[in-house]
Design an enzyme around this catalytic site. Sequence first.
Site, mmCIF file in Angstrom:
data_model
loop_
_atom_site.group_PDB
_atom_site.id
_atom_site.type_symbol
_atom_site.label_atom_id
_atom_site.label_comp_id
_atom_site.label_asym_id
_atom_site.label_seq_id
_atom_site.Cartn_x
_atom_site.Cartn_y
_atom_site.Cartn_z
ATOM 1 C CD1 TRP A 1 -49.664 -24.109 64.772
ATOM 2 C CD2 TRP A 1 -50.560 -22.646 66.208
ATOM 3 N NE1 TRP A 1 -50.709 -23.477 64.142
ATOM 4 C CE2 TRP A 1 -51.279 -22.580 64.995
ATOM 5 C CE3 TRP A 1 -50.933 -21.811 67.260
ATOM 6 C CZ2 TRP A 1 -52.353 -21.713 64.810
ATOM 7 C CZ3 TRP A 1 -52.000 -20.951 67.081
ATOM 8 C CH2 TRP A 1 -52.699 -20.911 65.859
ATOM 9 C CG ASP B 1 -51.160 -27.286 70.761
ATOM 10 O OD1 ASP B 1 -52.173 -27.915 70.382
ATOM 11 O OD2 ASP B 1 -50.884 -26.136 70.357
ATOM 12 C CE LYS C 1 -56.084 -26.586 63.999
ATOM 13 N NZ LYS C 1 -56.227 -25.567 62.967
#
Lengths: 369, 369
Positions: B102, B176, B200
């Site tokens: 990511w 993040d 999530k």
Amino acid sequence: MTTRPFNFSAGPAVLPEEVLAQAAAEMLDWQGSGMSVMEMSHRGKEFISIARRAEADLRDILAIPANYKVLFMQGGAIAENAILPLNLSRGGRADYVVTGSWSLKSQKEARKYCDVSVVATNEGDGHTTVPSPSTWALSNQAAYVHVCSNETINGVEMHELPDLKALGSNAPLVIDCSSHIASRPIDWSRVGVAYGGAQKNIGPAGLTLVIIREDLLGHALPVTPTAFDYKVVADNDSMYNTPPTYAMYVAGLVFQWIQRQREGELSGLAAIEARNVAKARLLYECFDTSGFYATKVVPEARSRMNVPFFLPSDSLNDAFLAGAKERGLLQLKGHKSVGGMRASIYNAMPLAGVQALVDYLNDFARRHG
Amino acid sequence: MTTRPFNFSAGPAVLPEEVLAQAAAEMLDWQGSGMSVMEMSHRGKEFISIARRAEADLRDILAIPANYKVLFMQGGAIAENAILPLNLSRGGRADYVVTGSWSLKSQKEARKYCDVSVVATNEGDGHTTVPSPSTWALSNQAAYVHVCSNETINGVEMHELPDLKALGSNAPLVIDCSSHIASRPIDWSRVGVAYGGAQKNIGPAGLTLVIIREDLLGHALPVTPTAFDYKVVADNDSMYNTPPTYAMYVAGLVFQWIQRQREGELSGLAAIEARNVAKARLLYECFDTSGFYATKVVPEARSRMNVPFFLPSDSLNDAFLAGAKERGLLQLKGHKSVGGMRASIYNAMPLAGVQALVDYLNDFARRHG
């Protein structure tokens, strides 16, 4: 099932009761999967099947040609005001027709990315008409021509899309059809891109539909966020980033509901359109014959979806809204920029809801006229 | 209530059963309003009350200081990879720490908008460590320093956020935290911006949370789409464009669920964190003592949320997944870029789910070891 009030919100807006009931019933376990749709990986076979069916059903309903891609995106029409010129303008010129608050906002945002020509505007008459396409001052080299085919705030609808070729322009027509998508057919021979937020006729807020002719993909400006590059989205079946999965599922249920509709001999979108015509006729006829209420949009540009109207005096507005709420007629207050009242009568508003509104309108006029 | 399978999806992911049950029960009529939350105008008093409570509860759970704004946006962390540098970089330099798939993607996208320095990377060891902050080659004039505080794909978590001031940098830290937000406290004294997709630990896909210190607002590049200008979003209470209302509602229910949790003397986020620590310990201990399964991430960087693991041979993978599904243990297949298996054990995964997985892991190892 009949005790729900009628909700005239301009968006997010009423959804079919059957759709909500199915979503509720499947919330903890979608079709024996043991998962809520909210809990599914977007790359799992269960959600892929939901997404594929939603797209196939939308293609069926709107008769979308094979050379158009359907993109499931995020950000709504307001984000598209930027995403569209980022993808289509190539930094050149774009033509915009102004017919109300939304197209005014669209052309303003586009100026960040390209030269904008406002080729026609109805500002002079307070956004109550659609300027005749024969009067549009189209550019020679526009990358696209943008219209808002239904102005939610002003209640102005284009009942026929312009034939740009016949007007001497080779540019693709782009329509922001947020507030009347899936309420009537789209003539794809005249359209390059159709886009809209879902929260009027399609489903929950947070889902944006973009339907785009394939040859228009692949021209994004370098500053375009990758997640909003139409070609990237198309190449990844709308799964470059995690799509708004639950909103897509509800939209899919709405598409199935549209396909199930019957009105006499008609079915699907044709039945929906016939019902929308009948609903709009009933409501406008009430206003036209009341001698009490006023509407401002010229008859040929009246929206079938969003109907702004005015009481003889603003001093009656609060009483009108309170009485409406007592009868289970919700969210009728007009947009602040237009004033008065507004009844949004999207696909999921039954004729009975419009009839209930008309009954109240007549009663209120009798008591206050 | 106990017959639902355990869903180890990396996201969209398991949600608390109580939350889904409440959402189902309220689907057709939210608290006597006569409307589904999906059908409410985002500007109506009903939805405003939902949005305000969701924000207040999130502020409570994460102890967000008053000088931070909470933004409810769209597009997920992948869109934020562009939206963040558009808002913060001022076209200058930004420092990125690479710890997995990511953050690698984040720094690549940022290069469209600013000069990017990769100040540390764990690529050399296959994304299995967190480079010590003392080794980060921080720039003098970075507009911000970006880290992914939990790498969903690689299973690498920063258990302590860096103190940039102590490292000689005046840049704000941007995290993040998509895949571990609300699983543990955040030390706001070290953070300028925290962002994450909701799918999530928070709610449905299609909602992005951005929590930003006020002094960082108002520096967007001119090409920033207005809908993604943090200052515009903040100034309009996340309603410049129509927000993803239903996803915000579900997120709000999840926040209330977090507040209700108890674990011994602990409550709320502290209870959640204690449970997450216990769940992760149980699972890693199983792997460490099995003599059968392998994990690759070094112990001090192991994620509490996402646990990649490997069987002795890939030839066993299909049998493992089939047996797991039979026991109601779903979505354990690893990400294609890492291979093997992955168990995501977010907040809503109960200890009983991890215990059921451990029982199966031990049983499978006995039969195949």
